[in-house]
Structure formats: structure tokens, C-alpha cells
Scaffold this active site. Structure first.
Site, PDB file in Angstrom:
ATOM      1  CB  SER A   8      -0.901   0.000   1.241  1.00 14.48           C
ATOM      2  OG  SER A   8      -0.096  -0.025   2.396  1.00 14.48           O
ATOM      3  CG  HIS A  11       7.236   6.968  -0.577  1.00 15.74           C
ATOM      4  ND1 HIS A  11       7.677   8.131  -1.149  1.00 15.74           N
ATOM      5  CD2 HIS A  11       6.240   7.311   0.269  1.00 15.74           C
ATOM      6  CE1 HIS A  11       6.984   9.146  -0.664  1.00 15.74           C
ATOM      7  NE2 HIS A  11       6.103   8.670   0.195  1.00 15.74           N
ATOM      8  CG  ASP A  65       8.307  -6.106   7.177  1.00 19.03           C
ATOM      9  OD1 ASP A  65       7.258  -5.437   7.170  1.00 19.03           O
ATOM     10  OD2 ASP A  65       9.078  -6.131   8.160  1.00 19.03           O
ATOM     11  CG  PHE A 139       8.969   6.073   2.618  1.00 21.66           C
ATOM     12  CD1 PHE A 139       9.825   5.802   1.560  1.00 21.66           C
ATOM     13  CD2 PHE A 139       8.598   5.020   3.446  1.00 21.66           C
ATOM     14  CE1 PHE A 139      10.299   4.522   1.325  1.00 21.66           C
ATOM     15  CE2 PHE A 139       9.056   3.726   3.217  1.00 21.66           C
ATOM     16  CZ  PHE A 139       9.918   3.478   2.158  1.00 21.66           C
ATOM     17  N   GLY A 140       9.332   7.684   5.715  1.00 24.22           N
ATOM     18  CA  GLY A 140       9.765   6.985   6.937  1.00 24.22           C
ATOM     19  C   GLY A 140      11.029   7.569   7.545  1.00 24.22           C
ATOM     20  CE1 TYR A 141      12.249   5.255  12.386  1.00 27.28           C
ATOM     21  CE2 TYR A 141      11.522   3.535  10.870  1.00 27.28           C
ATOM     22  CZ  TYR A 141      11.492   4.117  12.122  1.00 27.28           C
ATOM     23  OH  TYR A 141      10.717   3.573  13.119  1.00 27.28           O
ATOM     24  CG  ASP A 142      13.961   7.511   2.981  1.00 28.90           C
ATOM     25  OD1 ASP A 142      14.565   6.482   3.339  1.00 28.90           O
ATOM     26  OD2 ASP A 142      13.233   7.544   1.968  1.00 28.90           O
ATOM     27  CG  HIS A 167      17.152  -0.836   2.729  1.00 31.00           C
ATOM     28  ND1 HIS A 167      17.610   0.460   2.580  1.00 31.00           N
ATOM     29  CD2 HIS A 167      15.821  -0.746   2.879  1.00 31.00           C
ATOM     30  CE1 HIS A 167      16.593   1.287   2.661  1.00 31.00           C
ATOM     31  NE2 HIS A 167      15.480   0.581   2.830  1.00 31.00           N
TER      32      HIS A 167
HETATM   33  P1  IMP Z   1       7.373  -1.609   6.616  1.00 28.66           P
HETATM   34  O1  IMP Z   1       8.255  -2.438   5.748  1.00 28.66           O
HETATM   35  O2  IMP Z   1       6.363  -0.861   5.781  1.00 28.66           O
HETATM   36  O3  IMP Z   1       6.759  -2.378   7.748  1.00 28.66           O
HETATM   37  O4  IMP Z   1       8.299  -0.491   7.221  1.00 28.66           O
HETATM   38  C1  IMP Z   1       8.551  -0.323   8.594  1.00 28.66           C
HETATM   39  C2  IMP Z   1       8.843   1.139   8.869  1.00 28.66           C
HETATM   40  O5  IMP Z   1      10.075   1.481   8.267  1.00 28.66           O
HETATM   41  C3  IMP Z   1       7.792   2.097   8.323  1.00 28.66           C
HETATM   42  O6  IMP Z   1       7.592   3.117   9.273  1.00 28.66           O
HETATM   43  C4  IMP Z   1       8.413   2.649   7.070  1.00 28.66           C
HETATM   44  O7  IMP Z   1       8.022   3.988   6.834  1.00 28.66           O
HETATM   45  C5  IMP Z   1       9.895   2.561   7.377  1.00 28.66           C
HETATM   46  N1  IMP Z   1      10.659   2.263   6.156  1.00 28.66           N
HETATM   47  C6  IMP Z   1      10.534   1.185   5.352  1.00 28.66           C
HETATM   48  N2  IMP Z   1      11.389   1.277   4.310  1.00 28.66           N
HETATM   49  C7  IMP Z   1      12.050   2.447   4.459  1.00 28.66           C
HETATM   50  C8  IMP Z   1      13.031   3.114   3.674  1.00 28.66           C
HETATM   51  O8  IMP Z   1      13.487   2.666   2.611  1.00 28.66           O
HETATM   52  N3  IMP Z   1      13.446   4.303   4.156  1.00 28.66           N
HETATM   53  C9  IMP Z   1      12.982   4.849   5.313  1.00 28.66           C
HETATM   54  N4  IMP Z   1      12.059   4.281   6.065  1.00 28.66           N
HETATM   55  C10 IMP Z   1      11.580   3.078   5.638  1.00 28.66           C
END
Ligand code: IMP
Length: 183
Positions: A8, A11, A65, A139-142, A167
């Protein structure tokens, strides 16, 4: 060849479909939200999602994941990365790391189901947590992750720059090697 990617997250879809296109594959976005279990490893979370979806989707498909593993926090947030992002976010991580070593590794586990069964492919990117949030893309931790050998955070990079050795793309490289070997 067309590959179905269940996510879903737009990014993740953009990064992966861009890479697959470069390699001559088409990526079909199966835009679906699914429940993620809580488990001890990113492998287990990824496989549990594959198992939960296998009867809902016809034909081969993959999902992934990802977790951020911070060395001085004994791997936290790791498989809890999603919950930690929603609860304390990047500001919370920066606070936790005040005065601590900042080495961290992103791990992505791609899980794929085809006629032959289920397969997993892992990719890692080692790096460090920045001193402050920087950058607007991704997004996220970027905004707080700097890959080894780089000065920019992922959020200061273009998609092409992030994809150069992320990764996620490393896990996809291993996945494509498997597809090429079996064909
Ligand atoms: P999930 O794979 O969607 O469960 O990701 C777990 C958490 O890590 C979520 O909060 C995502 O936003 C973050 N995340 C997943 N992949 C990345 C990435 O490539 N960069 C930064 N944050 C990430």
C-alpha cells in the site's frame, strides 16, 4: 516478464518499479493494505504477510518488509520499525541516540510466492543516523539515515541516488538473480 508487487506504500512501489523497469521487467502494483504481525525478525514478519495473502491472490506475487536496526539500541526498532515510526517518529529516535554511537542498518526481506513455493531474499544497507532530520524526499526514516560512504541522508537524495545501493534494491537484485537462474 510482469511481476505483481503487493504494497500500500507508494514510495516502495516507485523505488521497486523504477528498478524493475531498468532491468526490463514490468511491475504491476497490487495496491492492498494487509495486517503485519509482530515478530522478532523482519524475515518472520515478511513471511507471515506472504502466508496471509497467498489465498487471496492468484499467481506469483511478492511483497517486502523493512526494518531499521540501530546497533547501540541492540537492534531496536528492527521489526518494530512501523510502530516506532507511528509512535515516537524520527524526533524520538534522535532523542534516544543523544550521546550514543549512531551505526544503523536497514534490512529488507522480499518474500515471493510462485509455482515452486515460497522464497525470501534479503538486502542490507549499513550506515548511520544523522544528528538532525535532513531532506524532503522519500519516506519513513529517510530523513535520518545516511548510507556508509555518503554525506546525504536518503531524504536528500533523488530516487535514482537512493536506489544505487539501498537495502530494498539489494534484496531485489538477489530476487532477480533467482528469477534469471530459474528461467
Ligand atoms: P514496513 O516495511 O512498511 O513495515 O516499514 C517499517 C517502517 O520502516 C515504516 O515506518 C516505514 O516507513 C519505514 N521504512 C521502510 N522502508 C524504508 C526506507 O526505505 N526508508 C525509510 N524508512 C523506511
Amino acid at each position: 516478464m510482469k511481476l505483481d508487487f503487493v504494497t500500500s506504500n507508494s514510495h516502495k512501489y516507485e523505488e521497486i518499479s523504477h528498478y524493475l523497469q531498468e532491468k526490463g521487467y514490468q511491475c504491476r502494483w497490487v495496491r492492498m493494505k494487509y495486517e503485519e504481525i509482530q515478530a522478532d525478525t523482519t524475515e518472520e514478519v515478511s513471511m507471515a504477510s506472504l502466508n496471509a495473502l497467498e489465498n487471496l491472490i492468484d499467481g506469483p506475487f511478492f511483497l517486502e518488509d523493512t526494518g531499521l536496526y540501530i546497533k547501540s539500541l541492540n537492534g531496536f526498532p528492527g521489526p518494530y520499525s512501523s510502530y516506532v515510526m507511528k509512535s515516537i517518529g524520527n524526533e524520538g529516535i534522535l532523542k534516544l541516540l543523544e550521546g550514543m554511537p549512531r551505526d544503523a542498518t536497514f534490512i529488507t526481506v522480499v518474500s515471493f510466492r510462485d509455482q515452486k513455493g515460497k522464497h525470501q531474499f534479503r538486502g542490507e544497507c549499513k550506515g548511520g543516523i544523522s544528528m538532525e532530520m535532513r531532506g524532503k524526499s522519500g519516506f519513513g526514516y529517510d530523513p535520518i539515515f545516511i548510507p556508509d560512504g555518503e554525506k546525504k541522508t536518503y531524504a536528500e537524495m533523488t530516487l535514482e541516488e537512493k536506489n544505487r545501493n539501498s537495502h530494498r534494491i539489494r534484496a531485489m537484485e538477489s530476487f532477480l538473480s533467482y528469477l534469471q537462474e530459474k528461467s
